[in-house]
Scaffold this motif. Structure first.
Motif, PDB file in Angstrom:
ATOM      1  N   ILE A 284       2.101 -13.742 -10.580  1.00 35.23           N
ATOM      2  CA  ILE A 284       1.453 -12.541 -11.407  1.00 35.23           C
ATOM      3  C   ILE A 284       1.359 -11.548 -10.178  1.00 35.23           C
ATOM      4  O   ILE A 284       1.142 -11.612  -9.270  1.00 35.23           O
ATOM      5  N   VAL A 285       1.703 -10.252 -10.683  1.00 34.30           N
ATOM      6  CA  VAL A 285       1.513  -9.038 -10.079  1.00 34.30           C
ATOM      7  C   VAL A 285       0.921  -8.135 -10.584  1.00 34.30           C
ATOM      8  O   VAL A 285       0.757  -7.854 -11.816  1.00 34.30           O
ATOM      9  N   THR A 286      -0.197  -7.590  -9.753  1.00 35.18           N
ATOM     10  CA  THR A 286      -0.901  -6.611 -10.181  1.00 35.18           C
ATOM     11  C   THR A 286      -0.750  -5.165  -9.948  1.00 35.18           C
ATOM     12  O   THR A 286      -0.529  -4.959  -8.528  1.00 35.18           O
ATOM     13  N   GLU A 287      -0.438  -4.266 -10.626  1.00 33.57           N
ATOM     14  CA  GLU A 287      -0.245  -2.757 -10.290  1.00 33.57           C
ATOM     15  C   GLU A 287      -1.397  -2.074 -10.020  1.00 33.57           C
ATOM     16  O   GLU A 287      -2.518  -2.714 -10.200  1.00 33.57           O
ATOM     17  N   SER A 288      -1.293  -0.883  -9.432  1.00 38.72           N
ATOM     18  CA  SER A 288      -2.649   0.003  -8.913  1.00 38.72           C
ATOM     19  C   SER A 288      -3.608   0.214  -9.865  1.00 38.72           C
ATOM     20  O   SER A 288      -4.737   0.380  -9.802  1.00 38.72           O
ATOM     21  N   ASP A 289      -2.853   0.163 -11.131  1.00 35.90           N
ATOM     22  CA  ASP A 289      -3.660   0.691 -12.291  1.00 35.90           C
ATOM     23  C   ASP A 289      -4.150  -0.482 -13.070  1.00 35.90           C
ATOM     24  O   ASP A 289      -4.863  -0.462 -13.996  1.00 35.90           O
ATOM     25  N   GLY A 290      -4.207  -1.595 -12.330  1.00 43.82           N
ATOM     26  CA  GLY A 290      -4.851  -2.759 -12.848  1.00 43.82           C
ATOM     27  C   GLY A 290      -4.159  -3.576 -13.845  1.00 43.82           C
ATOM     28  O   GLY A 290      -4.232  -4.672 -14.305  1.00 43.82           O
ATOM     29  N   ARG A 291      -2.749  -2.995 -14.190  1.00 45.35           N
ATOM     30  CA  ARG A 291      -1.875  -3.799 -15.104  1.00 45.35           C
ATOM     31  C   ARG A 291      -1.259  -5.033 -14.596  1.00 45.35           C
ATOM     32  O   ARG A 291      -0.802  -4.816 -13.347  1.00 45.35           O
ATOM     33  N   ASN A 292      -1.159  -5.983 -15.190  1.00 46.08           N
ATOM     34  CA  ASN A 292      -0.636  -7.290 -14.741  1.00 46.08           C
ATOM     35  C   ASN A 292       0.733  -7.492 -15.233  1.00 46.08           C
ATOM     36  O   ASN A 292       0.837  -7.239 -16.524  1.00 46.08           O
ATOM     37  N   TRP A 293       1.771  -8.154 -14.588  1.00 47.08           N
ATOM     38  CA  TRP A 293       3.103  -8.743 -15.347  1.00 47.08           C
ATOM     39  C   TRP A 293       3.208  -9.976 -14.314  1.00 47.08           C
ATOM     40  O   TRP A 293       2.629 -10.236 -13.341  1.00 47.08           O
ATOM     41  N   VAL A 294       4.323 -10.652 -14.908  1.00 50.31           N
ATOM     42  CA  VAL A 294       4.713 -12.141 -14.389  1.00 50.31           C
ATOM     43  C   VAL A 294       6.105 -11.878 -13.693  1.00 50.31           C
ATOM     44  O   VAL A 294       6.953 -11.370 -14.652  1.00 50.31           O
ATOM     45  N   THR A 295       6.537 -12.218 -12.733  1.00 53.26           N
ATOM     46  CA  THR A 295       7.848 -12.142 -12.147  1.00 53.26           C
ATOM     47  C   THR A 295       8.860 -13.288 -13.026  1.00 53.26           C
ATOM     48  O   THR A 295       8.062 -14.274 -13.598  1.00 53.26           O
ATOM     49  N   ARG A 296       9.984 -13.023 -13.191  1.00 51.17           N
ATOM     50  CA  ARG A 296      10.833 -13.722 -14.173  1.00 51.17           C
ATOM     51  C   ARG A 296      11.603 -14.997 -13.633  1.00 51.17           C
ATOM     52  O   ARG A 296      11.981 -15.751 -14.305  1.00 51.17           O
ATOM     53  N   GLU A 297      11.803 -14.676 -12.156  1.00 49.22           N
ATOM     54  CA  GLU A 297      12.654 -15.615 -11.864  1.00 49.22           C
ATOM     55  C   GLU A 297      12.294 -15.871 -10.230  1.00 49.22           C
ATOM     56  O   GLU A 297      11.365 -15.215  -9.583  1.00 49.22           O
TER      57      GLU A 297
ATOM     58  N   TYR B 288       0.843  -1.112  -0.052  1.00 48.85           N
ATOM     59  CA  TYR B 288       0.057  -0.055  -0.011  1.00 48.85           C
ATOM     60  C   TYR B 288       0.820   1.214  -0.037  1.00 48.85           C
ATOM     61  O   TYR B 288       1.917   1.118   0.116  1.00 48.85           O
ATOM     62  N   LYS B 289       0.041   2.358  -0.462  1.00 46.09           N
ATOM     63  CA  LYS B 289       0.951   3.676  -0.084  1.00 46.09           C
ATOM     64  C   LYS B 289       0.499   4.377   1.247  1.00 46.09           C
ATOM     65  O   LYS B 289      -0.591   3.684   1.864  1.00 46.09           O
ATOM     66  N   HIS B 290       1.075   5.368   1.643  1.00 43.45           N
ATOM     67  CA  HIS B 290       0.766   5.854   2.727  1.00 43.45           C
ATOM     68  C   HIS B 290      -0.488   6.375   3.096  1.00 43.45           C
ATOM     69  O   HIS B 290      -1.097   6.378   4.146  1.00 43.45           O
ATOM     70  N   ASN B 291      -1.098   6.868   1.834  1.00 41.74           N
ATOM     71  CA  ASN B 291      -2.587   7.413   1.859  1.00 41.74           C
ATOM     72  C   ASN B 291      -3.777   6.093   1.910  1.00 41.74           C
ATOM     73  O   ASN B 291      -4.764   6.319   1.924  1.00 41.74           O
ATOM     74  N   GLY B 292      -3.250   4.920   1.948  1.00 40.18           N
ATOM     75  CA  GLY B 292      -3.991   3.731   2.158  1.00 40.18           C
ATOM     76  C   GLY B 292      -4.534   3.201   0.625  1.00 40.18           C
ATOM     77  O   GLY B 292      -5.018   1.979   0.821  1.00 40.18           O
ATOM     78  N   ASN B 293      -3.881   3.812  -0.274  1.00 39.93           N
ATOM     79  CA  ASN B 293      -4.333   3.396  -1.410  1.00 39.93           C
ATOM     80  C   ASN B 293      -3.378   1.944  -2.055  1.00 39.93           C
ATOM     81  O   ASN B 293      -1.962   2.168  -1.297  1.00 39.93           O
ATOM     82  N   ILE B 294      -4.216   0.796  -2.408  1.00 33.16           N
ATOM     83  CA  ILE B 294      -3.322  -0.232  -2.929  1.00 33.16           C
ATOM     84  C   ILE B 294      -2.084   0.231  -3.759  1.00 33.16           C
ATOM     85  O   ILE B 294      -2.351   1.085  -4.751  1.00 33.16           O
ATOM     86  N   HIS B 295      -0.976  -0.285  -3.924  1.00 34.93           N
ATOM     87  CA  HIS B 295       0.084   0.014  -4.671  1.00 34.93           C
ATOM     88  C   HIS B 295       0.605  -1.406  -5.670  1.00 34.93           C
ATOM     89  O   HIS B 295       0.508  -1.085  -6.834  1.00 34.93           O
ATOM     90  N   ARG B 296       0.269  -2.474  -5.027  1.00 35.80           N
ATOM     91  CA  ARG B 296       1.046  -3.783  -5.900  1.00 35.80           C
ATOM     92  C   ARG B 296       0.551  -4.741  -5.128  1.00 35.80           C
ATOM     93  O   ARG B 296       0.511  -5.198  -4.051  1.00 35.80           O
TER      94      ARG B 296
END
Length: 176
Positions: free
Chosen positions: A46-59, A15-23
């Protein structure tokens, strides 16, 4: 601690200090879970960013969280050695099947030869003003940067030569 038994699958939520989800990291396997320390591992999660974008860790990665220190440490196993990504963050809490913490922007990247660089000081300054971090918090965070750098220089905890390898070997037993 309930839900953090070895072999359990959890999420990691930043999360960020303001309470919003970060990742959010979707799946991490618990290797050790106590009220003070959580050590987990993941690979191709799978990692989901605060904007809804997803990516996958590589290692494969070994994740270290402590309830007293204002940082967490990720050791990533790559072909050319272990790289570490360290987040200056609040101490973790375990709640509703997830390790949760507040990310305070400052990061330290550590290379296999144990050289390191401090990252995102500019982002920290912007968020410190935008989210009105208290002066006391600013002091706590910078003191913990110093603690973290001392751990790196002393090869303490997750930075000791065998730490990541030993926990990765245990992780492999849960994957078979």
């Amino acid at each position: 601690m309930d839900g953090v038994e070895p072999g359990a699958k959890i999420q990691i939520k930043s999360y960020k200090h303001n309470g919003n989800i970060h990742r959010v990291w979707d799946t991490t396997t618990i290797l050790k879970g106590t009220s003070n320390v959580v050590i987990g591992a993941n690979d191709k999660t799978i990692v989901t960013e605060s904007d809804g974008r997803n990516w996958v860790t590589r290692e494969p990665a070994i994740c270290y969280f402590h309830a007293e220190y204002w940082f967490n440490i990720i050791g990533m196993l790559r072909d050319d050695g272990i790289y570490y990504y360290c987040n200056i963050s609040s101490p973790f809490v375990f709640e509703k099947g997830a390790v949760k913490y507040i990310d305070y922007d400052l990061d330290v990247k550590v290379f296999p030869d144990m050289t390191y660089i401090l990252l995102d000081e500019d982002e920290y300054e912007v968020h410190r003003h935008e989210m009105d971090y208290p002066k006391e918090l600013d002091g706590i965070l910078w003191r913990n940067v110093e603690y973290l750098l001392r751990w790196i220089r002393q090869r303490k905890g997750p930075f000791s030569p065998e730490f990541v390898d030993q926990w990765y070997e245990l992780y492999l037993t849960y994957r078979s």
